[in-house]
Design a protein around this motif. Structure first.
Motif, PDB file in Angstrom:
ATOM      1  N   GLY A 279     -10.556   1.668  -8.569  1.00 29.92           N
ATOM      2  CA  GLY A 279     -10.653   1.515 -10.019  1.00 29.92           C
ATOM      3  C   GLY A 279     -11.821   2.254 -10.640  1.00 29.92           C
ATOM      4  N   GLU A 282     -10.496   6.158 -10.668  1.00 32.55           N
ATOM      5  CA  GLU A 282      -9.159   6.484 -11.175  1.00 32.55           C
ATOM      6  C   GLU A 282      -9.227   7.544 -12.266  1.00 32.55           C
ATOM      7  N   THR A 394      -2.635   5.237  -1.335  1.00 35.62           N
ATOM      8  CA  THR A 394      -3.403   5.770  -2.461  1.00 35.62           C
ATOM      9  C   THR A 394      -3.173   7.273  -2.604  1.00 35.62           C
ATOM     10  N   THR A 401       0.901  11.441  -9.708  1.00 37.47           N
ATOM     11  CA  THR A 401       0.271  11.554 -11.031  1.00 37.47           C
ATOM     12  C   THR A 401      -0.620  12.771 -11.189  1.00 37.47           C
ATOM     13  N   THR A 405      -5.149   7.585  -8.216  1.00 41.43           N
ATOM     14  CA  THR A 405      -4.363   6.507  -8.782  1.00 41.43           C
ATOM     15  C   THR A 405      -4.345   5.290  -7.854  1.00 41.43           C
ATOM     16  N   ASP A 406      -4.469   4.124  -8.400  1.00 41.96           N
ATOM     17  CA  ASP A 406      -4.368   2.869  -7.662  1.00 41.96           C
ATOM     18  C   ASP A 406      -2.918   2.678  -7.222  1.00 41.96           C
ATOM     19  N   ARG A 408      -1.349   0.202  -6.337  1.00 40.92           N
ATOM     20  CA  ARG A 408      -0.750  -1.054  -6.807  1.00 40.92           C
ATOM     21  C   ARG A 408      -0.102  -0.891  -8.197  1.00 40.92           C
ATOM     22  N   THR A 409      -0.407   0.232  -8.869  1.00 49.74           N
ATOM     23  CA  THR A 409       0.162   0.442 -10.199  1.00 49.74           C
ATOM     24  C   THR A 409       1.470   1.217 -10.163  1.00 49.74           C
ATOM     25  N   VAL A 410       1.873   1.713  -8.991  1.00 46.27           N
ATOM     26  CA  VAL A 410       3.123   2.479  -8.913  1.00 46.27           C
ATOM     27  C   VAL A 410       4.115   1.773  -7.998  1.00 46.27           C
TER      28      VAL A 410
END
Length: 410
Positions: A279, A282, A394, A401, A405-406, A408-410
């Motif tokens: 985080g 990012e 990761t 992207t 990028t994390d 957990r967001t994708v």
């Protein structure tokens, strides 16, 4: 554990800080270091190695050869291997030394395994004492099967709890290195314990022990258990006797961490202990993604990347290199490789690839790469490049992207 392994190997009671002359069970040198080791062996005027069956020579670092010089040096080693009658020679494409040895049953509990490569500590994942040495030391082993060692003092690292969603062995490893520092465990044997360690797969334990050197350790060791023995069934090249620390064993330092506190981690340029939660970094632009190496090129790593990339397209050049031919065949067989190729990744020959900056994806000046490798030193993958270390999840999320990028967001 280290004291017990050295006591057997030296045939005398070996305590921490003692100097012992130990019998080496298995010795490894790859195409990058075998050249120097063989030259030193010849300078010692030795004619035959001590035991051809205990020497392993994989070609992985510059495989296939990237120049006429490399090709000539590799030809000379092939000739030496043939002359010495060494049966455990692994050609270009068979894979990375630290994957090939365990796959072929050489990484065994209780054994002393020495490689002419700093990440030879990988084999500690099987309850061995495994460490790297220089090429001239390896020449001594080739000649006699023995080497002097200072028995290391030991650290104990316990990680309780369970890793959360999107958090993997690589994140755990980077977290521990960030806490310990690049020289916090210098010349120590680090033993890993706790529920989070027990829960790791064999591949995850290899990731953990592989990077013990990045905190300065002489070796990293996971006590062998049922997972270890199942992996070695019908694979072990010799009988073995597992070794465990006594209940009242004394450690120089004991550390305890909670896996619940760990989120996806990133090691930022240009030191492996420059670790931050994802985080905090990012959004940083990347030019290249590299998924592979002796740290994270195994089947489960490729499967994790495929899970992230399935049905999508990468936004930046993404290089995937399986750790071995066996890994590649398994990834083809279960559909993992098809998912990755359809996502737009570039597949290269099993081996080390661009990790050491020799070929197959070196960086241009100022370029940024997120990599699943184990080192991010300046110049490692190309002059003036910037390397961020991360898990396959990761790295794959970032490939989608074009920026860190994390997962957990994708």
């Amino acid at each position: 554990m280290s004291e017990k392994i050295f006591s057997r190997a030296a045939r005398t009671e070996a305590k921490a800080t003692d100097f012992v002359l130990a019998d080496v069970d298995y010795a490894m040198a790859h195409d990058g270091t075998s050249v120097l080791a063989v030259n030193a062996f010849k300078e010692m005027e030795m004619e035959k190695v001590w035991d051809p069956s205990r020497i392993v020579i994989p070609f992985d670092h510059i495989a296939p050869a990237n120049s006429e010089i490399s090709a000539t040096l590799q030809r000379e080693i092939r000739e030496w291997v043939k002359d010495q009658g060494i049966p455990n020679f692994y050609e270009v494409g068979e894979g990375i030394c630290h994957q090939v040895l365990p796959e072929n049953g050489f990484a065994l509990p209780g054994k002393l395994i020495v490689g002419a490569d700093s990440h030879s500590c990988t084999y500690g994942a099987f309850g061995a004492f495994a460490t790297g040495v220089g090429a001239t030391d390896m020449a001594e082993i080739f000649a006699t099967g023995k080497l002097w060692f200072k028995v290391p003092e030991s650290f104990s690292m316990t990680v309780e709890g369970k890793l959360g969603e999107g958090v993997y062995a690589k994140d755990l490893t980077l977290y521990l290195i960030g806490k310990t520092g690049i020289d916090g465990a210098t010349y120590k044997a680090v033993e890993f314990y706790g529920q989070a360690i027990n829960d790791l797969s064999i591949a995850g334990r290899m990731t953990l022990c592989n990077m013990a050197i990045e905190m300065g350790a002489k070796s990293g060791i996971v006590p062998p258990d049922k997972k270890t023995f199942n992996f070695l069934q019908n694979r072990a090249v010799a009988p073995y006797e597992p070794v465990y620390a006594d209940q009242d064993a004394m450690y120089v330092k004991e550390f305890t961490y909670s896996a619940d506190d760990i989120e996806p981690q990133i090691a930022c340029p240009h030191q492996v202990d420059n670790v931050k939660p994802v985080g905090e970094v990012e959004g940083i632009h990347i030019d290249q993604v590299f998924i592979g190496t002796c740290t994270n090129g195994r089947l489960e790593d490729l499967e994790v990347a495929a899970e992230v990339l399935k049905g999508k397209k990468v936004a930046v050049r993404t290089i995937v290199i399986p750790a071995s031919r066996t890994t590649l065949l398994s990834a083809i067989g279960n559909g993992t490789m098809e998912i990755l190729l359809k996502a737009g990744v570039t597949l290269a020959t099993p081996g080390c690839g661009p990790c050491l900056g020799a070929h197959q994806g070196v960086l241009g000046e100022g370029e940024v790469c997120i990599s699943t490798a184990n080192r991010n030193f300046k110049g490692r993958m190309g002059k003036d490049g910037f390397i961020y270390l991360a898990s396959p999840a990761t790295a794959a999320a970032s490939a989608l992207t074009g920026e860190i990028t994390d997962p957990r967001t994708v």
